[in-house]
Design an enzyme around this catalytic site. Sequence first.
Site, PDB file in Angstrom:
ATOM      1  N   VAL A  59       5.626   1.490   7.456  1.00  0.00           N
ATOM      2  CA  VAL A  59       5.918   2.860   7.899  1.00  0.00           C
ATOM      3  C   VAL A  59       4.617   3.600   8.164  1.00  0.00           C
ATOM      4  O   VAL A  59       3.749   3.694   7.286  1.00  0.00           O
ATOM      5  CB  VAL A  59       6.736   3.603   6.812  1.00  0.00           C
ATOM      6  CG1 VAL A  59       7.093   5.005   7.302  1.00  0.00           C
ATOM      7  CG2 VAL A  59       7.987   2.818   6.451  1.00  0.00           C
ATOM      8  N   PRO A  66       0.840  -1.210   0.000  1.00  0.00           N
ATOM      9  CA  PRO A  66       0.000   0.000   0.000  1.00  0.00           C
ATOM     10  C   PRO A  66       0.869   1.251   0.000  1.00  0.00           C
ATOM     11  O   PRO A  66       1.471   1.603   1.007  1.00  0.00           O
ATOM     12  CB  PRO A  66      -0.812  -0.137   1.295  1.00  0.00           C
ATOM     13  CG  PRO A  66       0.008  -1.015   2.180  1.00  0.00           C
ATOM     14  CD  PRO A  66       0.767  -1.946   1.281  1.00  0.00           C
ATOM     15  N   ASP A  99       5.828   2.170   2.103  1.00  0.00           N
ATOM     16  CA  ASP A  99       4.909   1.049   2.319  1.00  0.00           C
ATOM     17  C   ASP A  99       4.214   1.261   3.658  1.00  0.00           C
ATOM     18  O   ASP A  99       4.846   1.189   4.713  1.00  0.00           O
ATOM     19  CB  ASP A  99       5.710  -0.262   2.315  1.00  0.00           C
ATOM     20  CG  ASP A  99       4.825  -1.495   2.393  1.00  0.00           C
ATOM     21  OD1 ASP A  99       3.658  -1.373   2.797  1.00  0.00           O
ATOM     22  OD2 ASP A  99       5.320  -2.594   2.061  1.00  0.00           O
ATOM     23  N   HIS A 100       2.893   1.501   3.608  1.00  0.00           N
ATOM     24  CA  HIS A 100       2.164   1.832   4.838  1.00  0.00           C
ATOM     25  C   HIS A 100       2.006   0.640   5.774  1.00  0.00           C
ATOM     26  O   HIS A 100       1.566   0.799   6.916  1.00  0.00           O
ATOM     27  CB  HIS A 100       0.792   2.411   4.495  1.00  0.00           C
ATOM     28  CG  HIS A 100       0.377   3.520   5.404  1.00  0.00           C
ATOM     29  ND1 HIS A 100       0.751   3.572   6.728  1.00  0.00           N
ATOM     30  CD2 HIS A 100      -0.384   4.625   5.194  1.00  0.00           C
ATOM     31  CE1 HIS A 100       0.241   4.654   7.286  1.00  0.00           C
ATOM     32  NE2 HIS A 100      -0.450   5.313   6.379  1.00  0.00           N
ATOM     33  N   ARG A 101       2.348  -0.574   5.308  1.00  0.00           N
ATOM     34  CA  ARG A 101       2.361  -1.720   6.223  1.00  0.00           C
ATOM     35  C   ARG A 101       3.527  -1.610   7.193  1.00  0.00           C
ATOM     36  O   ARG A 101       3.468  -2.099   8.325  1.00  0.00           O
ATOM     37  CB  ARG A 101       2.488  -3.028   5.436  1.00  0.00           C
ATOM     38  CG  ARG A 101       1.337  -3.348   4.505  1.00  0.00           C
ATOM     39  CD  ARG A 101       1.644  -4.590   3.692  1.00  0.00           C
ATOM     40  NE  ARG A 101       2.862  -4.431   2.889  1.00  0.00           N
ATOM     41  CZ  ARG A 101       3.406  -5.392   2.148  1.00  0.00           C
ATOM     42  NH1 ARG A 101       2.823  -6.581   2.092  1.00  0.00           N
ATOM     43  NH2 ARG A 101       4.506  -5.170   1.439  1.00  0.00           N
TER      44      ARG A 101
END
Length: 477
Positions: free
Chosen positions: A451, A271, A447-449
Amino acid sequence: MSATMIKEFRLPDLGEGLTESEILSWKVAVGDTVTLNQVIAEVETAKAVVELPSPFAGTVAALHEEAGSVVEVGKPIVSFEVDDAGAPPSAVASSGEVASSEVASSEVASTESPAESAAKREPNLVGYGAVVDKSGRPARRQRMFAGAPEREPVREPVPAVETVRAVETSAPPTVPSGPAVEHERPRSTPPVRKLARDLGIDLELVEGTGPGGLITRSDVQEFAAGSQAQVSVPEPAPAVVVSAERETRTPIKGVRKFTAAAMVQSAFTAPHVTEFLTIDVTPTMELLTRLKASREFAGYKLTPLTIAAKAVLIALRRNPTLNSRWDEAAQEIVQFNYVNLGIAAATPRGLTVPNIKDADKMTLLELSTALSELTDTARSGKTSPADLTGGTISITNIGVFGIDAGTPILNPGEAAIVALGSVRKAPWVHNDELAVRQVMSLSLSFDHRLVDGEQGSKFLADLGAILSDPATGMTMI
């Protein structure tokens, strides 16, 4: 007078489990005499152009593939006529007759120790060929790339192949006519499985002729050709004839094919979140001018990318979560305690992202040298597979094309990528007055998973602070 024998050289796996390579050019011809490790061909993998050294000293007997052809890993590409003096007893003479000692050797093969078996392996591109056991299953092997961390889990490559073997005189395999017996999934590569699906062929019915029973593309095509009565392939729609002057078609292969697949995987797996920051980089540009004029950096290539790369490395120390990756298989977050800094490079063959190993341990002078070598090698198409793997965070310099900002896609396996915009003169409030300053926009995708928004924002703010005032970086070391 010693006898001679024919030996085949199979295309080896040139790194990261790649399944095929394109032969760009042959450096030898039939009848040429070659020495051990002499470059015989130049091939392009999905990541780089690689020179293939000869595993034998002898005479080129045959070239099995033409320049420009795409060859699967494990397929014979060249045969050599070599002196059989000192050759393993399992070798076959060029006349096709098996030496009498071979029978005795095969009878005692099962009693050999692992050390004795390893001693009979013959040299290939990366050391010594894998030993295939009697069950037909390929021996497991481990591959380490230059600069790869020891703490990385060992990856399982595509089925190992005996890269070099003596030519065998055996009857062609037969296709089973009866129903397939239930057993484990047939061994093949993803492209071969897709081809079988497109042709409506059940791989359970196909006899694999590759190493260890691997089903190859040619196996599927031959099966389809011999089964026209059972397999119905729809007629293709009539092609629309278009003048060659109105369009140009370029095959999707090599680096461009790999890049496209990697970007699609990254875009639909991680994401992405992108943040932007516009800063006054006048102090950085002034520092760059002073460094170029200094004696220490005389003769070195210094650019805004050099300073920005150093700033990224400093900002990572305060924000280490951006230097990590998501391990889906293990359901773990892997944080790297080192930085392999990737630099996106536009080359005639497509986009590549080679990386500088342990860039965080380099001085500005060392980083400048490494950047120059990296970009020169990438543009010449000679980047090694090892330099294209193991990156932990990347930079793409879109400013050189006159672009201010963008939304870069993550390099697969990395948590962040920084895009550097062009440096432009623009009106800016400086010391409470309007002035003309040199301005740059920074773009950060992450990567929002891995960070959170706060962590990404703090990293981007630190990076902007260093480039706005390089002296600030001293407080972050």
